[in-house]
Design an enzyme around this catalytic site. Structure first.
Site, PDB file in Angstrom:
ATOM      1  N   ARG A 164      -1.731  -4.984   4.480  1.00 49.80           N
ATOM      2  CA  ARG A 164      -0.589  -5.152   3.591  1.00 49.80           C
ATOM      3  C   ARG A 164      -1.031  -6.023   2.420  1.00 49.80           C
ATOM      4  NH1 ARG A 164       1.114  -6.147   8.885  1.00 49.80           N
ATOM      5  NH2 ARG A 164       2.605  -4.625   9.727  1.00 49.80           N
ATOM      6  N   LYS A 189       2.431  -9.938   9.935  1.00 46.34           N
ATOM      7  CA  LYS A 189       3.829 -10.289  10.161  1.00 46.34           C
ATOM      8  C   LYS A 189       3.972 -11.106  11.439  1.00 46.34           C
ATOM      9  CE  LYS A 189       6.106  -6.392   7.835  1.00 46.34           C
ATOM     10  NZ  LYS A 189       7.027  -5.244   8.036  1.00 46.34           N
ATOM     11  N   HIS A 261       0.749  -0.003  -0.945  1.00 50.82           N
ATOM     12  CA  HIS A 261       1.057   0.435   0.422  1.00 50.82           C
ATOM     13  C   HIS A 261       0.574   1.860   0.669  1.00 50.82           C
ATOM     14  CE1 HIS A 261       3.007  -1.427   3.836  1.00 50.82           C
ATOM     15  NE2 HIS A 261       3.497  -0.265   4.187  1.00 50.82           N
ATOM     16  N   TYR A 296       2.391   8.900  11.123  1.00 49.75           N
ATOM     17  CA  TYR A 296       1.284   9.426  10.339  1.00 49.75           C
ATOM     18  C   TYR A 296       0.828  10.780  10.866  1.00 49.75           C
ATOM     19  CZ  TYR A 296       1.023   4.783   8.285  1.00 49.75           C
ATOM     20  OH  TYR A 296       1.321   3.621   7.629  1.00 49.75           O
TER      21      TYR A 296
END
Length: 338
Positions: A164, A189, A261, A296
């Site tokens: 990220r 995160k 991103h 994905y």
């Protein structure tokens, strides 16, 4: 014995951030800022709606109809998408759970806010670039300049690790190991750390950047003028600049909205195409759930084509495709009788 002082909106906001969000949960600075901004927007909206200042708001002003009006305001006036609207609601609900625990006299009022549901949203397919398209973008930074070296190393790191933007910008020199086994330590995160291997080219690019900047262990790797760490907008600008240059020789890029991103998505899809197990990709990208990584699979058209071709070959029908099918007379008679 004196009576306890009644809680005020300010005191409960203070205890929410200091005692709960930071003290109990250990929320990251990013989460703290996000929740702070959500409450700031809510209180500003309520103050304007009641024609008074934010300082004059009380706990009695925190009503469910007003919160619903605020969420509608986000979409209609601020042009927020449903995902952003739901993120703001999540922050508000977290605060109201704190209110329920510390102001029982208004628990019913707060529960009405907590019952507000998130809005269902269409989840778009993840956009990604093919390896050749990424290669074209990476070819354009001028590596004879310090800025070009930085830009090339940054974009290469983003694609190599699927990091990220916030994770890449948080990288310091001490987080890098540029000799075998080459890797970078990323802080994701929820303050979760993970280690990602680095390609030889990525390590070399970062090594050149370290040498030209004479970095110390605690220095940020990706800085602008004056040694100030780049911002998310700065990274987006850098990527947009080189994508526009690459689009001159790769027309397909002209139709793409390429963000940092998108490089993360491109990394994930490239790993899938290489046959890497999806659970490994989950850990590589720092996803909390396998369901996040699984999207994905549905995104990649080439994998769908390959799966379909493999199914067709395994079915034993591939040889029959060239034979002309003709119905038997008794079948025609049956169909005519229906």
């Amino acid at each position: 014995m004196s009576a306890l002082r009644p809680s005020t909106l300010l005191s409960l906001v203070t205890s929410y951030f200091r005692d709960y969000l930071i003290g109990a949960r250990g929320a990251s600075p990013h989460t703290q800022r996000s929740y702070r901004d959500s409450l700031r927007l809510l209180f500003s909206f309520l103050a304007a709606r009641r024609h008074r200042s934010v300082a004059d708001l009380t706990l009695d002003d925190l009503l469910a109809p007003d919160v619903l009006a605020f969420l509608s305001h986000l979409e209609s006036k601020r042009s927020n998408r449903i995902a952003s609207r739901n993120a703001r609601l999540a922050a508000i609900r977290s605060f109201f759970k704190h209110l329920v625990e510390h102001d029982l006299s208004r628990a019913d009022q707060y529960q009405r806010v907590l019952s507000i549901p998130g809005k269902r949203a269409h989840t778009p397919m993840a956009q990604y670039l093919e390896p050749e398209e990424v290669k074209q973008i990476l070819a354009h930074p001028d590596r004879s300049t310090a800025a070009g070296l930085r830009d090339h190393a940054l974009l290469l790191l983003l694609y190599n690790t699927g990091a990220r933007v916030s994770e890449a910008l948080a990288v310091r020199a001490e987080h890098l190991s540029l000799t075998p086994p080459r890797h970078v330590r990323l802080l994701g995160k929820g303050n979760k750390e993970r280690i990602c291997p680095l390609w030889r080219d990525t390590a070399a690019a970062l090594q050149r950047l370290q040498v030209i900047r004479n970095t110390k262990p605690q220095d940020w790797m990706f800085c602008g003028r004056g040694g100030v760490c780049l911002t998310r907008d700065g990274v987006a600008y850098i990527l947009h600049k080189y994508t526009a240059l690459a689009a001159k020789s790769t027309p397909a890029l002209r139709r793409r909205h390429v963000t940092p991103h998108v490089l993360r998505h491109s990394c994930a899809v490239a790993l899938l195409q290489a046959g890497v197990d999806i659970t490994v990709i989950r850990d590589y990208l720092g996803h909390a759930s396998i369901s996040t990584t699984s999207r994905y699979v549905s995104t990649n058209l080439q994998m769908k084509r390959d799966a379909l071709e493999h199914f067709w070959e395994r079915s034993g029908l591939s040889a029959a495709r060239t034979r002309r099918w003709s119905p038997k007379p008794d079948l025609l008679a049956y169909l005519a009788a229906i």
